[in-house]
Write a protein that holds these residues in place. Structure first.
Motif, PDB file in Angstrom:
ATOM      1  N   GLU A  47     -19.524 -82.534  17.723  1.00 25.21           N
ATOM      2  CA  GLU A  47     -19.164 -82.429  16.311  1.00 25.21           C
ATOM      3  C   GLU A  47     -18.445 -81.116  16.026  1.00 25.21           C
ATOM      4  O   GLU A  47     -17.410 -81.085  15.341  1.00 25.21           O
ATOM      5  CB  GLU A  47     -20.412 -82.555  15.437  1.00 25.21           C
ATOM      6  N   VAL A  48     -18.949 -80.015  16.547  1.00 27.21           N
ATOM      7  CA  VAL A  48     -18.352 -78.706  16.302  1.00 27.21           C
ATOM      8  C   VAL A  48     -16.999 -78.594  17.010  1.00 27.21           C
ATOM      9  O   VAL A  48     -16.030 -78.065  16.456  1.00 27.21           O
ATOM     10  CB  VAL A  48     -19.305 -77.584  16.771  1.00 27.21           C
ATOM     11  N   HIS A  99     -14.303 -80.870  15.211  1.00 25.61           N
ATOM     12  CA  HIS A  99     -13.924 -80.474  13.850  1.00 25.61           C
ATOM     13  C   HIS A  99     -14.052 -78.961  13.700  1.00 25.61           C
ATOM     14  O   HIS A  99     -14.960 -78.451  13.032  1.00 25.61           O
ATOM     15  CB  HIS A  99     -14.807 -81.188  12.822  1.00 25.61           C
ATOM     16  N   PRO A 100     -13.129 -78.222  14.347  1.00 26.94           N
ATOM     17  CA  PRO A 100     -13.222 -76.742  14.326  1.00 26.94           C
ATOM     18  C   PRO A 100     -12.972 -76.165  12.943  1.00 26.94           C
ATOM     19  O   PRO A 100     -12.253 -76.745  12.124  1.00 26.94           O
ATOM     20  CB  PRO A 100     -12.130 -76.320  15.311  1.00 26.94           C
ATOM     21  N   MET A 101     -13.593 -74.999  12.691  1.00 25.95           N
ATOM     22  CA  MET A 101     -13.392 -74.301  11.427  1.00 25.95           C
ATOM     23  C   MET A 101     -11.933 -73.855  11.295  1.00 25.95           C
ATOM     24  O   MET A 101     -11.377 -73.856  10.207  1.00 25.95           O
ATOM     25  CB  MET A 101     -14.336 -73.096  11.351  1.00 25.95           C
ATOM     26  N   LYS A 139     -28.523 -81.631  13.518  1.00 22.42           N
ATOM     27  CA  LYS A 139     -27.946 -80.876  12.409  1.00 22.42           C
ATOM     28  C   LYS A 139     -28.334 -79.399  12.480  1.00 22.42           C
ATOM     29  O   LYS A 139     -27.557 -78.521  12.081  1.00 22.42           O
ATOM     30  CB  LYS A 139     -28.389 -81.472  11.072  1.00 22.42           C
ATOM     31  N   VAL A 191     -26.034 -77.846  15.063  1.00 22.46           N
ATOM     32  CA  VAL A 191     -24.682 -77.690  14.517  1.00 22.46           C
ATOM     33  C   VAL A 191     -24.591 -76.431  13.672  1.00 22.46           C
ATOM     34  O   VAL A 191     -23.616 -75.667  13.740  1.00 22.46           O
ATOM     35  CB  VAL A 191     -24.273 -78.929  13.690  1.00 22.46           C
ATOM     36  N   GLN A 192     -25.624 -76.167  12.879  1.00 24.75           N
ATOM     37  CA  GLN A 192     -25.626 -74.982  12.022  1.00 24.75           C
ATOM     38  C   GLN A 192     -25.543 -73.700  12.850  1.00 24.75           C
ATOM     39  O   GLN A 192     -24.792 -72.770  12.517  1.00 24.75           O
ATOM     40  CB  GLN A 192     -26.883 -74.964  11.155  1.00 24.75           C
ATOM     41  N   ARG A 250     -22.082 -73.344  14.329  1.00 24.96           N
ATOM     42  CA  ARG A 250     -21.115 -72.916  13.311  1.00 24.96           C
ATOM     43  C   ARG A 250     -21.198 -71.411  13.074  1.00 24.96           C
ATOM     44  O   ARG A 250     -20.182 -70.742  12.871  1.00 24.96           O
ATOM     45  CB  ARG A 250     -21.359 -73.676  12.005  1.00 24.96           C
ATOM     46  N   GLU A 251     -22.414 -70.865  13.100  1.00 24.46           N
ATOM     47  CA  GLU A 251     -22.575 -69.416  12.951  1.00 24.46           C
ATOM     48  C   GLU A 251     -21.878 -68.682  14.094  1.00 24.46           C
ATOM     49  O   GLU A 251     -21.192 -67.667  13.880  1.00 24.46           O
ATOM     50  CB  GLU A 251     -24.063 -69.052  12.924  1.00 24.46           C
ATOM     51  N   GLU A 271     -19.424 -69.896  15.946  1.00 25.06           N
ATOM     52  CA  GLU A 271     -17.989 -70.108  15.789  1.00 25.06           C
ATOM     53  C   GLU A 271     -17.411 -69.125  14.778  1.00 25.06           C
ATOM     54  O   GLU A 271     -16.330 -68.552  14.984  1.00 25.06           O
ATOM     55  CB  GLU A 271     -17.740 -71.547  15.332  1.00 25.06           C
ATOM     56  N   ASN A 272     -18.137 -68.897  13.705  1.00 23.41           N
ATOM     57  CA  ASN A 272     -17.683 -67.986  12.662  1.00 23.41           C
ATOM     58  C   ASN A 272     -17.597 -66.541  13.168  1.00 23.41           C
ATOM     59  O   ASN A 272     -16.792 -65.745  12.685  1.00 23.41           O
ATOM     60  CB  ASN A 272     -18.620 -68.066  11.450  1.00 23.41           C
TER      61      ASN A 272
END
Length: 233
Positions: free
Chosen positions: A3-4, A7-9, A187, A190-191, A194-195, A197-198
């Motif tokens: 998922e990450v 759908h990249p940031m 989920k 994923v969170q 995302r951290e 990735e950020n």
């Protein structure tokens, strides 16, 4: 991870993933010889103090339902449980000599043949068949399995796990910083990704040096879109 990655940031700049499997033993006192084995049903009933205790654990963990969520239609309850020491050694050897992608393909195949088909992870036949299925010469695998190569590294990894107070699976260590235990919902993972990735990524592994895994291997990434090789055959 899919998922990450899908759908990249930042469009066109997906996060890449690499993965190191750290050996852990649910039954550390199992004999390592190939002859020993018991059914997983027997193991779980004994572990949870009888049928009632086992039924309570099934209701609590709902592993069957979790498996179905990710496409595993059936766990073989009467699969043969045995020492996993040799299978861990094999996965680590393949990681170091063939890389992350080959090791993950092997790991996936071993999981399929044990958890779904029911084969014993201590079986030389299973281990050589699985390794040859991903392109490794059978004689080379047999020679490795008959040696003690990789034993010291796995023993040192067990000491490190104890120092970190890791005594159950699954446990996830992400980027050498985040650590989670238990069957988490995707989920939650994923969170965390995302951290990371950020923050621009999180390279490194606290277990790579212990297991003798080189930087060239750590730089490899998993092809998340490629189906397992056993599924293609």
């Amino acid at each position: 991870m899919k998922e990450v990655h899908s759908h990249p940031m930042s469009p066109g700049d997906p996060l890449g993933f690499t993965l190191i499997r750290v050996p852990f033993f649910l039954e550390p006192d199992y004999p390592r010889d190939e002859e020993f084995g018991e059914t997983n049903r027997e193991r779980l009933v004994r572990k949870w103090g009888g049928i009632r205790g086992w039924e309570r654990q099934k209701q609590q963990h709902k592993l069957k339902e979790r498996g179905q969520e990710v496409g595993i239609a059936h766990f073989n309850l009467d699969r043969i449980a045995s020492s996993t020491f040799r299978s861990h050694r094999l996965v680590q050897w393949v990681t170091k000599t063939r890389g992350i992608v080959a090791a993950e393909t092997l790991y996936d195949l071993l999981n399929y043949r044990h958890f779904e088909v029911g084969e014993k992870l201590n079986s030389t036949q299973l281990l050589t068949d699985a390794a040859s299925r991903i392109g490794i010469d059978r004689k080379e695998v047999e020679d490795f399995l008959s040696s003690e190569e990789g034993t010291r590294e796995i023993q040192e990894a067990q000491l490190a796990l104890r120092r970190l107070n890791i005594n159950s699976i699954p446990t996830f260590m992400i980027g050498g910083e985040y650590m989670f235990s238990g069957a988490l919902h995707h989920k939650e993972m994923v969170q965390v990704f995302r951290e990371i990735e950020n923050e621009g990524g999180a390279p490194g592994s606290c277990f790579a040096k212990i297991l003798g895994i080189g930087e060239d291997v750590l730089e490899q990434t998993i092809d998340l879109d490629k189906p397992p090789r056993w599924e293609q055959a």
